[in-house]
Design an enzyme around this catalytic site. Structure first.
Site, PDB file in Angstrom:
ATOM      1  CB  SER A 199      -0.967   0.011   1.093  1.00 31.06           C
ATOM      2  OG  SER A 199      -1.784   1.076   1.309  1.00 31.06           O
ATOM      3  CB  THR A 237     -10.548   4.198 -15.538  1.00 31.31           C
ATOM      4  OG1 THR A 237     -11.707   3.796 -16.847  1.00 31.31           O
ATOM      5  CG2 THR A 237      -9.870   5.054 -16.201  1.00 31.31           C
ATOM      6  CB  CYS A 325     -12.008   3.689  20.772  1.00 26.78           C
ATOM      7  SG  CYS A 325     -13.110   4.365  22.061  1.00 26.78           S
TER       8      CYS A 325
END
Ligand SMILES: Cc1ncc(COP(=O)(O)O)c(C=O)c1O
Length: 387
Positions: A199, A237, A325
């Site tokens: 990533s 795309t 949380c």
């Protein structure tokens, strides 16, 4: 003064990377599938980024498929292999219990649709014992997914050995390398992998773009269906500016990885040692080595992690807890729980993750503030901790 010690959550985009994105976004608006000049220019940008990503992984450019990020890449690997191998009768999926939610929740979704799933335990140091994988494998295991570096504690799994064991039973091996790519050298062939997720925003690239590396010949069905983009492996795309940013970030990482890893490792170790020496009742979670050089996860006895995070934020220091949380309830970290840490410790731990801009002066600042902050938080609850 604002100090950012949360680079495992996301990193700032490098200014050169941002320049590349802006240049491409404004000047290169073509659709990479178009045959005309504008399209071919966009395609050339994709080709260059593909080579840069491949080179960071010691892979072939044709094996790199661009995605919208780590989550999509993990989904693509697991769902794509599960579907591709379904006709062969391989309907068993294995992952470690300390994976990111992108893997864990995907596995749960596949379990609801009839796949058998196994989660591998980890030991106290946060490592998967290869024997545990050997015991879990069956002749119908389709894929084993074990992350390269853990996002919360930074420990590095013995993926080369785990991949070898998985292959011994005919299963494919995927690693979520979102937290290792750009931080340590990653060589997909030396590690013996079949699939790898990465990533861009974890190594000074933009958010919303990543890649799945698929070893040539590995059987994976696309999960995004539509046009013939990415050689029919991922329809849609292409995000040309984002991908150009990923490519630029990969080039930058290739160039500075070796020196940055040493610099950040020294900085992290100094931070860690100083905290352990100056704040009583502290301990490191997970093994110290092998670990990515930028990450430490430290427990502070009798201090609620969330309160410590807020107190540090008030001093201008951004860190993170392993806990999420959600809807008012504090979920202890599934990673620390899987390591068998006692429940107070799973809720007393914070993660500090360093990155490109961090300096010695910032480490000194945090170390100078922490003892007082911790002492104050403990005094509020009347907790006593032995020095
Ligand atoms: C180990 C790991 N896998 C996957 C992801 C998801 O990546 P992305 O934010 O690009 O979807 C993250 C992000 O936190 C991560 O740390």
């Amino acid at each position: 003064m604002r100090i950012y010690f949360d680079h495992n959550a996301t990193t700032p985009v490098d200014p050169d990377v941002a320049d590349t994105i802006a240049r491409v976004m404004v000047g290169e608006f073509g659709n990479a599938s178009s045959v005309h000049h504008f399209g071919q220019r966009a395609k050339a940008i994709l080709d260059e980024a593909r080579s840069s990503v491949a080179s960071l992984l010691a892979a072939e450019p044709s094996e790199v498929v661009f995605t919208s990020g780590g989550t999509e890449s993990d989904n693509f690997a697991l769902r794509g292999v599960a579907e591709a191998l379904e006709p062969t009768g391989r309907r068993h999926l294995i992952a470690s219990s300390i994976e990111h939610e992108a893997v864990l929740v995907t596995l749960r979704a596949l379990a609801r649709r009839g796949w058998r799933t196994t989660l591998l335990s980890v030991d106290q140091s946060g490592i998967v014992n290869p024997q545990v994988l050997s015991d879990a494998l069956t002749d119908d295991t389709a894929i084993v997914s074990v992350m390269h570096a853990n996002n919360e504690i930074g420990t590095i799994q013995p993926v080369a050995e785990l991949a070898r064991i998985a292959h011994g039973r005919g299963a494919l091996f995927h690693t979520d390398a979102v937290q290792s790519v750009g931080k340590i050298p990653v060589d997909v062939r030396a590690l013996g992998l079949d699939l790898l997720s990465l990533s861009a925003h974890k190594f000074n690239g933009p958010k919303g773009v990543g890649a799945l590396w698929i070893k040539r010949g590995a059987r994976v069905t696309s999960i995004m269906t539509g046009g013939k983009h990415e050689r029919s492996r991922r329809a849609g795309t292409e995000n040309v500016p984002g991908i150009a940013g990923l490519g630029a970030a990969a080039q930058l990482a290739s160039k500075k990885l070796a020196t940055e890893a040493v610099r950040l490792g020294a900085l992290r170790n100094r931070l860690e040692e100083a905290i352990l020496a100056n704040v009583p009742g502290t301990a490191i979670n997970g093994v110290r080595e092998p670990r990515v050089p930028n990450t430490t996860n430290i427990s502070f006895e009798a201090v609620e992690a969330e309160s410590l995070l807020i107190a540090l934020d008030l001093e201008g220091v951004a860190v993170s807890t392993g806990s999420a949380c959600s809807s008012g309830t504090l979920e202890p970290s599934h990673v620390l729980r899987a390591m068998g840490l006692p429940s107070p410790r799973t809720q007393n731990s914070i993660r500090l993750s360093l990155g490109a801009g961090n300096t010695d002066a910032e480490v000194d600042f945090v170390v100078s503030k922490l003892p007082k902050i911790v002492e104050k938080l403990r005094s509020l609850t009347g907790a006593r901790v032995r020095a």
